[in-house]
Design an enzyme around this catalytic site. Sequence first.
Site, mmCIF file in Angstrom:
data_model
loop_
_atom_site.group_PDB
_atom_site.id
_atom_site.type_symbol
_atom_site.label_atom_id
_atom_site.label_comp_id
_atom_site.label_asym_id
_atom_site.label_seq_id
_atom_site.Cartn_x
_atom_site.Cartn_y
_atom_site.Cartn_z
ATOM 1 N N ASN A 7 0.843 -1.418 0.041
ATOM 2 C CA ASN A 7 0.009 0.061 0.145
ATOM 3 C C ASN A 7 0.919 1.226 -0.042
ATOM 4 O O ASN A 7 1.384 1.521 1.166
ATOM 5 C CB ASN A 7 -0.809 0.029 1.074
ATOM 6 C CG ASN A 7 -2.071 1.168 1.449
ATOM 7 O OD1 ASN A 7 -1.972 1.986 0.316
ATOM 8 N ND2 ASN A 7 -2.655 0.991 2.318
ATOM 9 N N ARG A 92 -2.334 -2.313 -3.397
ATOM 10 C CA ARG A 92 -3.922 -1.310 -3.182
ATOM 11 C C ARG A 92 -3.760 -0.207 -4.162
ATOM 12 O O ARG A 92 -2.854 0.585 -4.271
ATOM 13 C CB ARG A 92 -3.768 -1.017 -1.725
ATOM 14 C CG ARG A 92 -5.003 0.194 -1.631
ATOM 15 C CD ARG A 92 -5.023 0.581 -0.084
ATOM 16 N NE ARG A 92 -6.463 1.279 -0.085
ATOM 17 C CZ ARG A 92 -6.774 2.161 0.843
ATOM 18 N NH1 ARG A 92 -5.701 2.304 1.770
ATOM 19 N NH2 ARG A 92 -7.683 2.496 1.080
ATOM 20 N N HIS A 181 -12.576 2.912 -0.208
ATOM 21 C CA HIS A 181 -12.632 1.724 0.913
ATOM 22 C C HIS A 181 -13.288 0.496 0.379
ATOM 23 O O HIS A 181 -13.870 -0.227 1.171
ATOM 24 C CB HIS A 181 -13.430 2.448 2.072
ATOM 25 C CG HIS A 181 -12.785 3.283 2.826
ATOM 26 N ND1 HIS A 181 -13.347 4.534 3.329
ATOM 27 C CD2 HIS A 181 -11.412 3.568 3.042
ATOM 28 C CE1 HIS A 181 -12.772 5.408 3.817
ATOM 29 N NE2 HIS A 181 -11.506 4.675 3.825
ATOM 30 N N ARG A 242 -10.929 15.723 6.723
ATOM 31 C CA ARG A 242 -11.517 16.236 5.684
ATOM 32 C C ARG A 242 -12.907 16.512 6.216
ATOM 33 O O ARG A 242 -13.619 15.943 6.920
ATOM 34 C CB ARG A 242 -11.699 15.022 4.565
ATOM 35 C CG ARG A 242 -10.454 14.589 3.907
ATOM 36 C CD ARG A 242 -10.584 13.577 3.201
ATOM 37 N NE ARG A 242 -9.153 12.508 3.403
ATOM 38 C CZ ARG A 242 -9.532 11.259 3.403
ATOM 39 N NH1 ARG A 242 -10.472 10.502 2.684
ATOM 40 N NH2 ARG A 242 -8.604 10.432 3.545
ATOM 41 N N GLU A 398 -8.322 -5.220 4.945
ATOM 42 C CA GLU A 398 -8.105 -4.871 3.208
ATOM 43 C C GLU A 398 -7.082 -5.551 2.659
ATOM 44 O O GLU A 398 -7.105 -6.055 1.598
ATOM 45 C CB GLU A 398 -8.231 -3.350 3.228
ATOM 46 C CG GLU A 398 -9.275 -2.817 3.727
ATOM 47 C CD GLU A 398 -9.173 -1.191 3.796
ATOM 48 O OE1 GLU A 398 -8.597 -1.041 5.132
ATOM 49 O OE2 GLU A 398 -9.460 -0.275 3.309
#
Length: 414
Positions: A7, A92, A181, A242, A398
């Site tokens: 990742n 990823r 996601h 965010r 993940e």
Amino acid sequence: MNVLVINAGSSSLKYQLFDMETEKILAKGLCDRIGIDGHLKHKPTVSDKKVFDEAISLPTHAEAISIVIDKLTSDDYGVISCLSEINAVGHRAVHGGRKFFGSALINDEVIMILEDCIRLAPLHIPANLMGIRACQIAMPGVPQVAVFDTAFHHTIPEHAYIYPIPYKYYEENDIRRYGFHGSSHRYVSAIALEHLNNTTGDTKLITCHLGNGSSLAAVKNGKSIDTTMGVTPLEGVPMGTRCGSVDPSLVDIIAAIDDLSIKDTMDILNKKSGVLGIYGKSSDFRDIEIAAGYDMDTGFDDPDSSPDKRARLALDVFCYQVAKFIGSYIVALGGLDALIFTAGIGENSPYVRRAICDHLKGIGINIDEQVNAVRAGDFLDITAENSTSKVFVIPTNEELVIARDTMEIIFNRK
Ligand code: ADP
């Protein structure tokens, strides 16, 4: 068969090496501050091997990967004897644009399409590409797969992904809701379905991935039909830094107030907003819950604390917005079988789960407060007896999704 999962971020690279016979992690780690100075934390899970946690020069992603391979194969820190024991690499990839509906074996064409997607994710895709190129250099001939965060959401219907702006931006520039996601929503919704034991095939789930970045997905019969993030991961619920969904005119207004460019204004909405923007001191939910005077174990008021009002407000705004999206997804799904909490906050914060579910009592969703305070680290059913829908806590994974997809694509093995 061993699969290395990568990742890659702009200055970091996380990795996990899986033994796919057992699906156990052999080693994992993080290369940090790449291109700045460099730090490597390498953690083997094999008992007689040492942890490496030191500053180390990491000028580029390629050098970071080569140091990771050195560690994975070394006598003191290693878990494999040579490079040929890495059978495949899974990456990823944050954005697959309109081209990728599933994971893809990386070849020149896939790289060209990813390069074309840079306009949709200018911060993330260049970093993903650096990770891919670094592995191609360090492990020539080892097959590599890209697993896209956006892929699980390709089943979202048109009416949910089209923005109400001039249609030409969709037709000519691919501007639409994509969602992110995806590996996490896919993983936890599959586990929830196993626990639901619903044999009718008609299932309605809402998955809440609540971490530094947060998103929700409405999952009908195992397929995503809506999600809160949009063309970028800025849309949806408020996050650590965010803003989530706000009036788009804010860009113009903030730029005028502080005499900023659009880029600098977007930086504020991406990096200085969310719960950090409201609380002002931290984006980390542990810090905010402590400042707000909540007991981290029970999720209830800590009687010895003096609560910070803005910390409480930040949590209130976050939980209210998450609950509001849950309500809207019950409409999208036409009901709800199970609500699922996952990721750093969703898995670990009894307070956040309770505060969100408090908003949902009016529609019959209730949790068992005592079970909610259990720190299980595994599947947890926190549903109260009188609840109309199940409420589950499911740890996400993940990296395992990426490793499994890599096996499936390269070796045709599920
Ligand atoms: P990322 O999006 O970077 O993968 P994570 O899923 O790891 O993020 O989530 C990180 C967030 O989870 C942080 O805000 C952190 O404070 C929060 N978190 C972790 N443990 C707890 C806890 N016990 N209680 C509340 N929040 C927690």
